[in-house]
Design an enzyme around this catalytic site. Structure first.
Site, PDB file in Angstrom:
ATOM      1  N   PHE A  88       0.855  -1.186   0.000  1.00  0.00           N
ATOM      2  CA  PHE A  88       0.000   0.000   0.000  1.00  0.00           C
ATOM      3  C   PHE A  88       0.888   1.231   0.000  1.00  0.00           C
ATOM      4  O   PHE A  88       1.781   1.360   0.834  1.00  0.00           O
ATOM      5  CB  PHE A  88      -0.908  -0.004   1.232  1.00  0.00           C
ATOM      6  CG  PHE A  88      -1.728   1.240   1.404  1.00  0.00           C
ATOM      7  CD1 PHE A  88      -2.554   1.697   0.386  1.00  0.00           C
ATOM      8  CD2 PHE A  88      -1.684   1.953   2.578  1.00  0.00           C
ATOM      9  CE1 PHE A  88      -3.315   2.845   0.546  1.00  0.00           C
ATOM     10  CE2 PHE A  88      -2.443   3.096   2.763  1.00  0.00           C
ATOM     11  CZ  PHE A  88      -3.254   3.539   1.734  1.00  0.00           C
ATOM     12  N   GLN A  95       0.269  12.788  -0.857  1.00  0.00           N
ATOM     13  CA  GLN A  95       0.244  12.526   0.577  1.00  0.00           C
ATOM     14  C   GLN A  95      -0.194  13.770   1.344  1.00  0.00           C
ATOM     15  O   GLN A  95      -0.069  14.888   0.867  1.00  0.00           O
ATOM     16  CB  GLN A  95       1.632  12.066   1.038  1.00  0.00           C
ATOM     17  CG  GLN A  95       1.989  10.705   0.491  1.00  0.00           C
ATOM     18  CD  GLN A  95       3.330  10.204   0.985  1.00  0.00           C
ATOM     19  OE1 GLN A  95       3.939  10.764   1.890  1.00  0.00           O
ATOM     20  NE2 GLN A  95       3.793   9.124   0.373  1.00  0.00           N
ATOM     21  N   GLY A  96      -0.726  13.527   2.541  1.00  0.00           N
ATOM     22  CA  GLY A  96      -1.134  14.625   3.407  1.00  0.00           C
ATOM     23  C   GLY A  96      -2.487  15.203   3.072  1.00  0.00           C
ATOM     24  O   GLY A  96      -2.846  16.277   3.569  1.00  0.00           O
ATOM     25  N   GLY A  98      -5.413  13.133   3.148  1.00  0.00           N
ATOM     26  CA  GLY A  98      -6.446  12.222   3.641  1.00  0.00           C
ATOM     27  C   GLY A  98      -6.731  11.053   2.717  1.00  0.00           C
ATOM     28  O   GLY A  98      -7.627  10.251   2.994  1.00  0.00           O
ATOM     29  N   GLY A 100      -4.880   8.417   2.159  1.00  0.00           N
ATOM     30  CA  GLY A 100      -4.469   7.138   2.735  1.00  0.00           C
ATOM     31  C   GLY A 100      -5.609   6.448   3.445  1.00  0.00           C
ATOM     32  O   GLY A 100      -5.885   5.274   3.202  1.00  0.00           O
ATOM     33  N   LYS A 101      -6.303   7.173   4.308  1.00  0.00           N
ATOM     34  CA  LYS A 101      -7.410   6.575   5.059  1.00  0.00           C
ATOM     35  C   LYS A 101      -8.582   6.240   4.137  1.00  0.00           C
ATOM     36  O   LYS A 101      -9.176   5.169   4.247  1.00  0.00           O
ATOM     37  CB  LYS A 101      -7.859   7.508   6.186  1.00  0.00           C
ATOM     38  CG  LYS A 101      -8.890   6.857   7.085  1.00  0.00           C
ATOM     39  CD  LYS A 101      -9.096   7.604   8.366  1.00  0.00           C
ATOM     40  CE  LYS A 101     -10.018   6.810   9.272  1.00  0.00           C
ATOM     41  NZ  LYS A 101     -10.142   7.434  10.574  1.00  0.00           N
ATOM     42  N   ALA A 133       2.353   4.691   9.591  1.00  0.00           N
ATOM     43  CA  ALA A 133       1.532   3.569   9.114  1.00  0.00           C
ATOM     44  C   ALA A 133       0.760   2.950  10.274  1.00  0.00           C
ATOM     45  O   ALA A 133      -0.434   2.659  10.146  1.00  0.00           O
ATOM     46  CB  ALA A 133       2.412   2.521   8.433  1.00  0.00           C
ATOM     47  N   ARG A 135      -0.366   4.306  12.993  1.00  0.00           N
ATOM     48  CA  ARG A 135      -1.518   5.160  13.347  1.00  0.00           C
ATOM     49  C   ARG A 135      -2.629   5.047  12.303  1.00  0.00           C
ATOM     50  O   ARG A 135      -3.810   4.966  12.647  1.00  0.00           O
ATOM     51  CB  ARG A 135      -1.085   6.613  13.489  1.00  0.00           C
ATOM     52  CG  ARG A 135      -0.466   6.945  14.817  1.00  0.00           C
ATOM     53  CD  ARG A 135      -0.331   8.450  15.054  1.00  0.00           C
ATOM     54  NE  ARG A 135       0.359   9.159  13.991  1.00  0.00           N
ATOM     55  CZ  ARG A 135       1.675   9.307  13.910  1.00  0.00           C
ATOM     56  NH1 ARG A 135       2.457   8.782  14.830  1.00  0.00           N
ATOM     57  NH2 ARG A 135       2.217   9.976  12.920  1.00  0.00           N
ATOM     58  N   TYR A 137      -3.263   2.528  10.208  1.00  0.00           N
ATOM     59  CA  TYR A 137      -3.898   1.211  10.270  1.00  0.00           C
ATOM     60  C   TYR A 137      -4.781   1.082  11.511  1.00  0.00           C
ATOM     61  O   TYR A 137      -5.890   0.549  11.429  1.00  0.00           O
ATOM     62  CB  TYR A 137      -2.843   0.112  10.228  1.00  0.00           C
ATOM     63  CG  TYR A 137      -1.972   0.146   8.983  1.00  0.00           C
ATOM     64  CD1 TYR A 137      -2.456   0.631   7.766  1.00  0.00           C
ATOM     65  CD2 TYR A 137      -0.662  -0.283   9.018  1.00  0.00           C
ATOM     66  CE1 TYR A 137      -1.663   0.671   6.635  1.00  0.00           C
ATOM     67  CE2 TYR A 137       0.135  -0.257   7.884  1.00  0.00           C
ATOM     68  CZ  TYR A 137      -0.369   0.224   6.697  1.00  0.00           C
ATOM     69  OH  TYR A 137       0.421   0.253   5.580  1.00  0.00           O
TER      70      TYR A 137
END
Length: 164
Positions: A88, A95-96, A98, A100-101, A133, A135, A137
């Site tokens: 992933f 990045q930065g 949102g 990722g979530k 990562a 945090r 996950y």
């Protein structure tokens, strides 16, 4: 809206060119390495599902899933008959924001559809030093289960509520 698109001849080279920040490179394999690993895994009879991650039609990242055991000596017990988020990454340009979530939520939603068979859990692993990562996950419901995958910490999330 985040979407997952299988790696194909249209997006392969764009995915290969995605990259993380220099300080993150020690935590994640390159997408080239991942796609090569997917090819070998598939030819050996196991499951690897590589995807581009898109936001509003723009490629922003890469994910790869596995299912079941591959026979790797470092593989945790949780791997049997469960899904794995094997790779992933979100490209450094995105990045930065949102993503990722949001991408992780879309990935879990996809795995809940059980594309390769029934499973109770999804697992992943990360380097102990990768606190960002960890945090992310944890915010998506992953909990460490005490297992290790090589030198990486294993975290697990139920795919379905108990009332399934």
């Amino acid at each position: 809206m985040i979407e997952l698109h299988k790696v194909d001849s249209d997006n392969l080279w764009k995915i290969v060119r995605l990259s993380v920040n220099d300080n993150q490179k020690e935590f994640v394999a390159t997408n080239t390495e991942s796609i090569l690993e997917a090819y070998v895994t598939i030819t050996e009879g196991s499951v690897a599902l590589p995807f581009g991650i898109y936001e509003e039609g723009q490629l922003i990242g890469f994910a790869m899933f596995g299912y079941g055991s591959t026979g790797d000596e470092d593989e945790p017990e949780i791997a049997a008959n469960n899904y794995c988020i094997w790779r992933f990454m979100i490209d450094k340009k995105y990045q930065g924001r949102g993503y990722g979530k949001k991408a992780m939520q879309k990935m879990i939603e996809y795995l809940q559809s059980e594309p390769c068979g029934k499973a109770e859990y999804c697992w992943l692993s990360y380097e102990p030093e990768n606190t960002v990562a960890k945090r992310l996950y944890a915010s998506c419901g992953f909990e460490e289960n005490g297992e290790m995958c090589g030198d990486e910490i294993v975290a697990v999330r139920a795919l379905h509520s108990q009332g399934r």
